[in-house]
Design a protein around this motif. Structure first.
Motif, PDB file in Angstrom:
ATOM      1  N   LYS A 186      -5.995  10.718  -4.651  1.00  9.15           N
ATOM      2  CA  LYS A 186      -5.799  10.923  -6.078  1.00  9.15           C
ATOM      3  C   LYS A 186      -4.315  10.962  -6.384  1.00  9.15           C
ATOM      4  O   LYS A 186      -3.492  11.263  -5.524  1.00  9.15           O
ATOM      5  CB  LYS A 186      -6.505  12.176  -6.585  1.00  9.15           C
ATOM      6  CG  LYS A 186      -6.087  13.473  -5.958  1.00  9.15           C
ATOM      7  CD  LYS A 186      -6.967  14.609  -6.480  1.00  9.15           C
ATOM      8  CE  LYS A 186      -6.567  15.938  -5.884  1.00  9.15           C
ATOM      9  NZ  LYS A 186      -7.355  17.033  -6.444  1.00  9.15           N
ATOM     10  N   TYR A 244      -8.634   9.118  -9.580  1.00 11.37           N
ATOM     11  CA  TYR A 244      -9.265   9.322  -8.282  1.00 11.37           C
ATOM     12  C   TYR A 244      -9.695   7.969  -7.732  1.00 11.37           C
ATOM     13  O   TYR A 244     -10.344   7.188  -8.435  1.00 11.37           O
ATOM     14  CB  TYR A 244     -10.525  10.185  -8.428  1.00 11.37           C
ATOM     15  CG  TYR A 244     -10.281  11.550  -9.007  1.00 11.37           C
ATOM     16  CD1 TYR A 244     -10.219  12.673  -8.188  1.00 11.37           C
ATOM     17  CD2 TYR A 244     -10.141  11.722 -10.382  1.00 11.37           C
ATOM     18  CE1 TYR A 244     -10.004  13.933  -8.728  1.00 11.37           C
ATOM     19  CE2 TYR A 244      -9.924  12.979 -10.926  1.00 11.37           C
ATOM     20  CZ  TYR A 244      -9.860  14.082 -10.096  1.00 11.37           C
ATOM     21  OH  TYR A 244      -9.651  15.329 -10.633  1.00 11.37           O
ATOM     22  N   THR A 259     -13.834  11.659  -3.198  1.00 10.78           N
ATOM     23  CA  THR A 259     -12.432  11.260  -3.351  1.00 10.78           C
ATOM     24  C   THR A 259     -11.796  10.850  -2.025  1.00 10.78           C
ATOM     25  O   THR A 259     -11.819  11.604  -1.058  1.00 10.78           O
ATOM     26  CB  THR A 259     -11.614  12.403  -3.989  1.00 10.78           C
ATOM     27  OG1 THR A 259     -12.123  12.649  -5.299  1.00 10.78           O
ATOM     28  CG2 THR A 259     -10.143  12.048  -4.082  1.00 10.78           C
TER      29      THR A 259
END
Length: 185
Positions: A173, A144, A170
């Motif tokens: 990812k 991430y 995030t």
């Protein structure tokens, strides 16, 4: 004719621009399609080496301030899957976890990185060990890119809470999936 050449030229330029963009990517020198005895857990009836794989990533998005890595088995017969590894607060200048970094006693993670508790009830890496005869399990290893330098969690934080903080922070990812099954003896 000139109009169609212009359109073709624009399409070629656009497609080369779109397809040449660098995407956030995770790779491993250790992993193939299936986990090996090197990665398999040593316990719960499994007799592997429990060595976390080498992982490297590139092309993190702009604004990335840290990284996290998880390994998750959605096929575990628990109703909620199984968390095998959670590492967070990896500094933004780090681009790799070396083989064996999941062994907390070896101190191989980048300085400041935290390895929290897994579903095995221990910190660090816990490799694949599905129930005998349960078939192939997929192990999703994800890096991430995070918009914060610290999650504000510690090594005792459970996987669900880590997952919640990852979800909230995030930017991007990237994942690798490997498989493993344990046959009946």
């Amino acid at each position: 004719m000139k109009k169609s050449n212009l359109i073709i030229g624009l399409l070629i330029t656009l497609s080369s621009t779109v397809f040449s963009q660098n995407t956030f990517t995770l790779s491993s020198n250790d992993l193939g399609g299936e986990a090996t005895i090197n990665e398999v857990f040593n316990g719960f009836g499994c007799t592997g080496e429990n060595q976390s794989p080498q992982l490297s990533w590139k092309n993190a998005p702009e604004g990335t301030k840290s990284f996290a890595v998880t390994m998750y088995d959605p096929d575990a017969p628990t109703g909620s899957g199984w968390w095998h590894w959670l590492v967070f607060d990896i500094p933004v200048n780090a681009k790799e976890l070396v083989s064996g970094a999941g062994n907390t006693a070896l101190n191989l993670t980048p300085e400041g990185a935290i390895q929290s508790i897994t579903d095995y009830g221990a910190n660090g890496y816990g490799g694949p060990c599905p129930p005998e005869g349960h078939g192939l399990h997929q192990y999703i290893i994800t890096v991430y890119a995070l918009k914060t330098d610290k999650l504000g969690l510690n090594e005792s934080t459970n996987p669900a809470v880590v997952g919640y903080y990852l979800w909230n922070n995030t930017l991007a990812k990237a994942s690798i999936v490997t498989y493993y099954q344990r046959n009946k003896k």
